[in-house]
Design an enzyme around this catalytic site. Structure first.
Site, PDB file in Angstrom:
ATOM      1  N   CYS A 150      12.949  56.248  55.554  1.00  0.00           N
ATOM      2  CA  CYS A 150      13.702  56.686  54.384  1.00  0.00           C
ATOM      3  C   CYS A 150      14.123  58.129  54.654  1.00  0.00           C
ATOM      4  O   CYS A 150      13.294  58.939  55.092  1.00  0.00           O
ATOM      5  CB  CYS A 150      12.848  56.577  53.136  1.00  0.00           C
ATOM      6  SG  CYS A 150      12.235  54.893  52.902  1.00  0.00           S
ATOM      7  N   CYS A 153      12.205  61.283  53.250  1.00  0.00           N
ATOM      8  CA  CYS A 153      10.727  61.288  53.300  1.00  0.00           C
ATOM      9  C   CYS A 153      10.231  61.877  54.613  1.00  0.00           C
ATOM     10  O   CYS A 153      10.633  61.446  55.688  1.00  0.00           O
ATOM     11  CB  CYS A 153      10.218  59.860  53.134  1.00  0.00           C
ATOM     12  SG  CYS A 153       8.439  59.704  53.389  1.00  0.00           S
ATOM     13  N   GLY A 215       2.660  55.852  54.838  1.00  0.00           N
ATOM     14  CA  GLY A 215       2.776  54.465  55.262  1.00  0.00           C
ATOM     15  C   GLY A 215       3.283  53.499  54.214  1.00  0.00           C
ATOM     16  O   GLY A 215       3.356  53.814  53.021  1.00  0.00           O
ATOM     17  N   SER A 247       2.454  51.101  45.907  1.00  0.00           N
ATOM     18  CA  SER A 247       3.878  51.430  45.941  1.00  0.00           C
ATOM     19  C   SER A 247       4.518  50.873  47.208  1.00  0.00           C
ATOM     20  O   SER A 247       4.018  51.079  48.308  1.00  0.00           O
ATOM     21  CB  SER A 247       4.046  52.951  45.899  1.00  0.00           C
ATOM     22  OG  SER A 247       5.409  53.294  46.049  1.00  0.00           O
ATOM     23  N   SER A 269       9.824  51.649  45.116  1.00  0.00           N
ATOM     24  CA  SER A 269      10.655  52.810  45.416  1.00  0.00           C
ATOM     25  C   SER A 269      12.117  52.386  45.419  1.00  0.00           C
ATOM     26  O   SER A 269      12.659  52.035  46.446  1.00  0.00           O
ATOM     27  CB  SER A 269      10.267  53.381  46.778  1.00  0.00           C
ATOM     28  OG  SER A 269       8.952  53.878  46.726  1.00  0.00           O
ATOM     29  N   ASN A 348      11.146  66.529  46.733  1.00  0.00           N
ATOM     30  CA  ASN A 348      10.325  67.592  47.329  1.00  0.00           C
ATOM     31  C   ASN A 348      10.880  67.920  48.707  1.00  0.00           C
ATOM     32  O   ASN A 348      10.837  67.074  49.592  1.00  0.00           O
ATOM     33  CB  ASN A 348       8.872  67.128  47.454  1.00  0.00           C
ATOM     34  CG  ASN A 348       8.205  67.040  46.097  1.00  0.00           C
ATOM     35  OD1 ASN A 348       8.224  67.982  45.319  1.00  0.00           O
ATOM     36  ND2 ASN A 348       7.657  65.883  45.794  1.00  0.00           N
TER      37      ASN A 348
HETATM   38  N1  SAH Z   1       5.819  53.693  51.510  1.00  0.00           N
HETATM   39  C1  SAH Z   1       5.603  53.507  50.133  1.00  0.00           C
HETATM   40  C2  SAH Z   1       4.526  54.400  49.549  1.00  0.00           C
HETATM   41  C3  SAH Z   1       4.444  55.831  50.018  1.00  0.00           C
HETATM   42  S1  SAH Z   1       5.684  56.951  49.488  1.00  0.00           S
HETATM   43  C4  SAH Z   1       6.899  53.685  49.375  1.00  0.00           C
HETATM   44  O1  SAH Z   1       7.865  54.146  49.944  1.00  0.00           O
HETATM   45  O2  SAH Z   1       6.918  53.316  48.214  1.00  0.00           O
HETATM   46  C5  SAH Z   1       5.307  57.341  47.795  1.00  0.00           C
HETATM   47  C6  SAH Z   1       6.565  57.732  46.973  1.00  0.00           C
HETATM   48  O3  SAH Z   1       7.048  59.033  47.318  1.00  0.00           O
HETATM   49  C7  SAH Z   1       7.730  56.774  47.207  1.00  0.00           C
HETATM   50  O4  SAH Z   1       8.358  56.438  46.002  1.00  0.00           O
HETATM   51  C8  SAH Z   1       8.630  57.619  48.063  1.00  0.00           C
HETATM   52  O5  SAH Z   1       9.927  57.142  48.055  1.00  0.00           O
HETATM   53  C9  SAH Z   1       8.462  58.982  47.449  1.00  0.00           C
HETATM   54  N2  SAH Z   1       8.953  60.086  48.292  1.00  0.00           N
HETATM   55  C10 SAH Z   1       9.043  60.105  49.633  1.00  0.00           C
HETATM   56  N3  SAH Z   1       9.550  61.303  50.056  1.00  0.00           N
HETATM   57  C11 SAH Z   1       9.776  62.049  48.958  1.00  0.00           C
HETATM   58  C12 SAH Z   1      10.271  63.380  48.749  1.00  0.00           C
HETATM   59  N4  SAH Z   1      10.580  64.167  49.765  1.00  0.00           N
HETATM   60  N5  SAH Z   1      10.366  63.825  47.478  1.00  0.00           N
HETATM   61  C13 SAH Z   1       9.997  63.028  46.433  1.00  0.00           C
HETATM   62  N6  SAH Z   1       9.512  61.777  46.580  1.00  0.00           N
HETATM   63  C14 SAH Z   1       9.414  61.266  47.812  1.00  0.00           C
HETATM   64 FE1  SF4 Z   2       9.970  55.277  53.163  1.00  0.00          FE
HETATM   65 FE2  SF4 Z   2       7.572  55.182  51.927  1.00  0.00          FE
HETATM   66 FE3  SF4 Z   2       7.724  55.072  54.620  1.00  0.00          FE
HETATM   67 FE4  SF4 Z   2       8.304  57.355  53.380  1.00  0.00          FE
HETATM   68  S1  SF4 Z   2       6.299  56.346  53.429  1.00  0.00           S
HETATM   69  S2  SF4 Z   2       9.486  56.401  55.047  1.00  0.00           S
HETATM   70  S3  SF4 Z   2       9.257  56.609  51.487  1.00  0.00           S
HETATM   71  S4  SF4 Z   2       8.546  53.563  53.171  1.00  0.00           S
END
Ligand code: SAH
Ligand code: SF4
Length: 413
Positions: A150, A153, A215, A247, A269, A348
């Site tokens: 993503c 992230c 993860g 999540s 997400s 963030n």
């Molecule tokens: N992989 C799973 C769970 C871990 S991430 C998922 O993606 O759902 C937990 C949450 O933080 C997710 O909703 C993700 O999209 C969000 N997230 C990731 N990077 C972020 C960032 N830089 N600022 C705000 N939220 C973020």
């Molecule tokens: Fe995407 Fe969640 Fe993996 Fe970050 S931890 S890359 S938000 S799936």
């Protein structure tokens, strides 16, 4: 600074969305003993049998050890007072009860705590504890890194990935209980039923768990399920499934099993409501699109108005934060008749990120539009930013270092 020596080959990210391999349940240790952390009662019984106990003894001892291990948080066989004194050295010679190694523990000015942890084979991962007035939430990791990328992230930029074992996952919760001094003292009897959670949030610091650390939990389904079973078991950590949220970025084929086999609350997400934008920022969308994802949400076992699905929505300036986006979000939720709430997460930032967080006024307006349609849409307050513990900022210190820094360290030995 200690050099990190890894003994297992890590798996290079295989592509956008391929899952990574599942390691064995029992990892051999240098001293020949077996770590029981993360193993279910039945597996402990077979190990005891293999080590020489008869079936009846193995069953009895495994029951006792299981209770001390998961319900009481004991790490020494010597502390297991209902096991005969002569039996304890036999156990100590053959077994251990481990914990993930703590490399560093950090405190934020807002009370948030972050732990940098290390697996026995030298891979770093993180967990975060977020105390609030009425609850304390532990943010647990399911993998070292993440195979998905993503674009907003930080974890998604980690180059190498390995699934965490059930022991490394449940070990995070147990470590948090150690740190917070929250193991029960009194009761000795053993509960019969699973999910007979006997603890309430009264007076406890750690009341909730979210699988929102590093993860993608549904790409490590078996291990996450097995770990959470130990957490939910009335004779294990005894935390109610209603206090646990998993999540996912949208691993559609695993969502039904998640509801059926784990039964925890679901957070999704979503982050975007149109295909071009979600394809870009949550690339798994190219494989499982918005319609498929929302249909799977509508069918999620156990979802109801009393147990809503949480849609996480990161606020990215000029990317996904317009009034039209808010209205489309409402339309989708209504179209699929989803018992839903929306969690708006201010983006963030991290070094090198290409996005900016939406302006506060924009976030407020977006939230208002969704609220006015009768859907709860609170804005999540970022926590622990000063120690890089906020959502999406988890990327281990070792990985954050530049190549040059690591080379210098390696040269210095
Ligand atoms: N992989 C799973 C769970 C871990 S991430 C998922 O993606 O759902 C937990 C949450 O933080 C997710 O909703 C993700 O999209 C969000 N997230 C990731 N990077 C972020 C960032 N830089 N600022 C705000 N939220 C973020
Ligand atoms: Fe995407 Fe969640 Fe993996 Fe970050 S931890 S890359 S938000 S799936």
């Amino acid at each position: 600074m200690r050099r990190i020596v890894t003994h297992t080959p890590l798996i290079p990210i295989p592509g956008q969305f391929d899952p990574v391999a599942v390691p064995r349940d029992v990892t051999p240790r240098g001293d020949g003993r077996v770590d029981l952390l993360g193993l279910p009662r039945q597996r402990i019984a077979t190990l005891f049998e293999e080590a020489g106990l008869d079936a009846k003894q193995a069953k009895l001892r495994s029951r006792q050890v299981y209770h001390w291990l998961y319900h009481r948080g004991v790490t020494e066989f010597d502390a297991m007072t209902d096991i005969a004194k002569t039996m304890r050295p036999w156990l100590t010679e053959r077994f251990v009860i481990g914990r993930p190694e703590v490399v560093e523990a950090q405190h934020s000015t807002d009370g948030t705590r972050k732990w940098l942890l290390r697996t026995a084979d030298g891979h770093d991962f993180e967990m975060v504890f977020i105390p609030d007035a009425d609850r304390g939430t532990l943010c647990v990791s399911s993998q070292v890194g993440c195979t998905l990328n993503c674009t907003f992230c930080h974890t998604g930029t980690m180059k190498l990935v390995r699934n965490l074992t059930p022991g490394e996952i449940v070990g995070q919760v147990m470590l948090a209980r150690d740190a917070l001094g929250e193991w029960p003292k009194g009761r000795m009897d053993v509960a019969e039923e699973e999910d007979e959670a006997e603890y309430t949030s009264d007076g406890r610091l750690l009341t909730n768990i979210v699988m929102m650390g590093m993860g993608e939990p549904l790409y490590n389904f078996d291990n996450v399920r097995d770990a959470l079973k130990l957490v939910m078991d009335g004779d294990g950590l005894a935390l109610s499934k209603r206090r646990i949220t998993l999540s996912t970025s949208g691993v559609v084929p695993m969502m039904e099993r998640c509801g059926e086999e784990i039964g925890v609350n679901l957070a999704v997400s979503l982050h975007a409501v149109t295909k071009p934008v979600r394809d870009e920022i949550v690339p798994i969308n190219r494989k499982y699109g918005i319609e498929e994802l929302l249909s799977a949400c509508a069918a999620y076992p156990g979802a109801s108005n009393a147990r809503r699905i949480t849609f996480e929505y990161v606020m990215l300036k000029d990317k996904n934060d317009s009034d039209d986006d808010a209205r489309e979000l409402i339309r989708l939720i209504k179209h699929y008749k989803l018992p839903a709430k929306v969690n708006l997460i201010p983006f963030n930032p991290w070094p090198g990120a290409v996005y900016e967080c939406s302006d506060p006024e924009r976030i407020r307006r977006f939230s208002e539009i969704v609220f006015e349609a009768g859907i709860s849409a609170p804005v999540r307050t970022p926590r622990g930013r000063d120690i890089d513990a906020a959502c999406g900022q988890l990327k281990t210190a070792a990985e954050k270092k530049s190549r040059a820094e690591r080379d210098r360290e390696a040269a210095a030995g």
